[in-house]
Design an enzyme around this catalytic site. Sequence first.
Site, short mmCIF file in Angstrom:
data_model
loop_
_atom_site.label_atom_id
_atom_site.label_comp_id
_atom_site.label_asym_id
_atom_site.label_seq_id
_atom_site.Cartn_x
_atom_site.Cartn_y
_atom_site.Cartn_z
N LYS A 142 0.83 -1.20 0.00
CA LYS A 142 0.00 0.00 0.00
C LYS A 142 0.87 1.25 0.00
O LYS A 142 0.70 2.16 -0.83
CB LYS A 142 -0.92 0.02 1.22
CG LYS A 142 -1.89 1.20 1.22
CD LYS A 142 -2.54 1.39 2.57
CE LYS A 142 -1.62 2.17 3.50
NZ LYS A 142 -2.30 2.60 4.74
N ASP B 94 -6.36 1.05 0.87
CA ASP B 94 -6.44 1.38 2.29
C ASP B 94 -7.81 0.97 2.82
O ASP B 94 -8.59 0.32 2.12
CB ASP B 94 -6.17 2.88 2.52
CG ASP B 94 -7.32 3.75 2.03
OD1 ASP B 94 -8.21 3.25 1.32
OD2 ASP B 94 -7.32 4.96 2.37
#
Length: 351
Positions: free
Chosen positions: A219, A237
Amino acid sequence: MSKAASTTAGGKSTKKAAPRTAKKVTPARTAAEKATPAEATPAEATPTEVSSGRTASGKSASKKAVAVKAASKKASPGAAVSKKTTTAAPVPPRNESHTALVRRARRINRELAEVYPYAHPELDFENPFQLVVATVLSAQTTDLRVNQTTPALFAKYPTPEDLAEANPEEVEEILRPTGFFRAKTKSVIGLSRALRDDFGGEVPGRLEDLVKLPGVGRKTAFVVLGNAFGRPGITVDTHFQRLVRRWQWTAETDPDKIETAVGGLFPKSEWTMLSHHVIFHGRRICHARKPACGACPIAPLCPAYGEGETDPEKAKKLLKYEKGGFPGQRLNPPQAYLDAGGRPAPPLGTG
């Protein structure tokens, strides 16, 4: 002549004929209700009147049902929203093919691009080093809190070499507002040392190198690649995960599998901005607990419409950041955001 007809002719009660009329009327009435639930007002036939086969005005329920059905054909686009406001639970797309899913997903992204033409990463940064550090610090806290904290950090430690040699206790004190400050201090000092020792003090521009840095996962790596190097990546996220499942783009729960599933629905060139659009929408309108369904621009495309507040006026009160007239998360947001009515966040300790 039938027995029912002769009985009527004889002036006797017609109660025996009523049930047959009700059977014919009820399906038509039900269809009308399904088509336009907003039309089912006291002015129309009530359930009691329908069951008896007559309305309060004395007209047959069948004529009323026809009138309601005719009115439903002239219903405005808002009628679809009215229909959904009466839905108790989300109605998922039935038998949606992969092609239909791709079309719906891409249309949602196009709609969001019009709503958030100024979408951007909501972490303040001036270079790749600041972005990778800020992204690591954003775990388990808000971007706003990170943005309020990093100015002091970068003022004291502007380069990887500086932060690599920092006193951990001094860094911990600066990072305390972000939570989990000891673990985060270890990560940012560790990744700074790795940048100094393994990459010549420069943040690498490859995924396989970024994920080797302490505290950096896929991420964080995609945030850096997409926003510091212009290389497409999907940022999965918590907001992104929640919304793509809510929109039924995928049923996966593992971030890596979500990344793969959603990536297959869009051209690679759209991945970075797609992430911004979805995250912006999740923070401003499609909240986890109280989504503002009545103020959502993509409501007609959302199978989860009705999970949140559907009344437009009440939904407006749930909007956040610039949509609700409040400051954003960046102290130094892009000019496009300011031009769209966004307001900078206040520095730490001032609001």
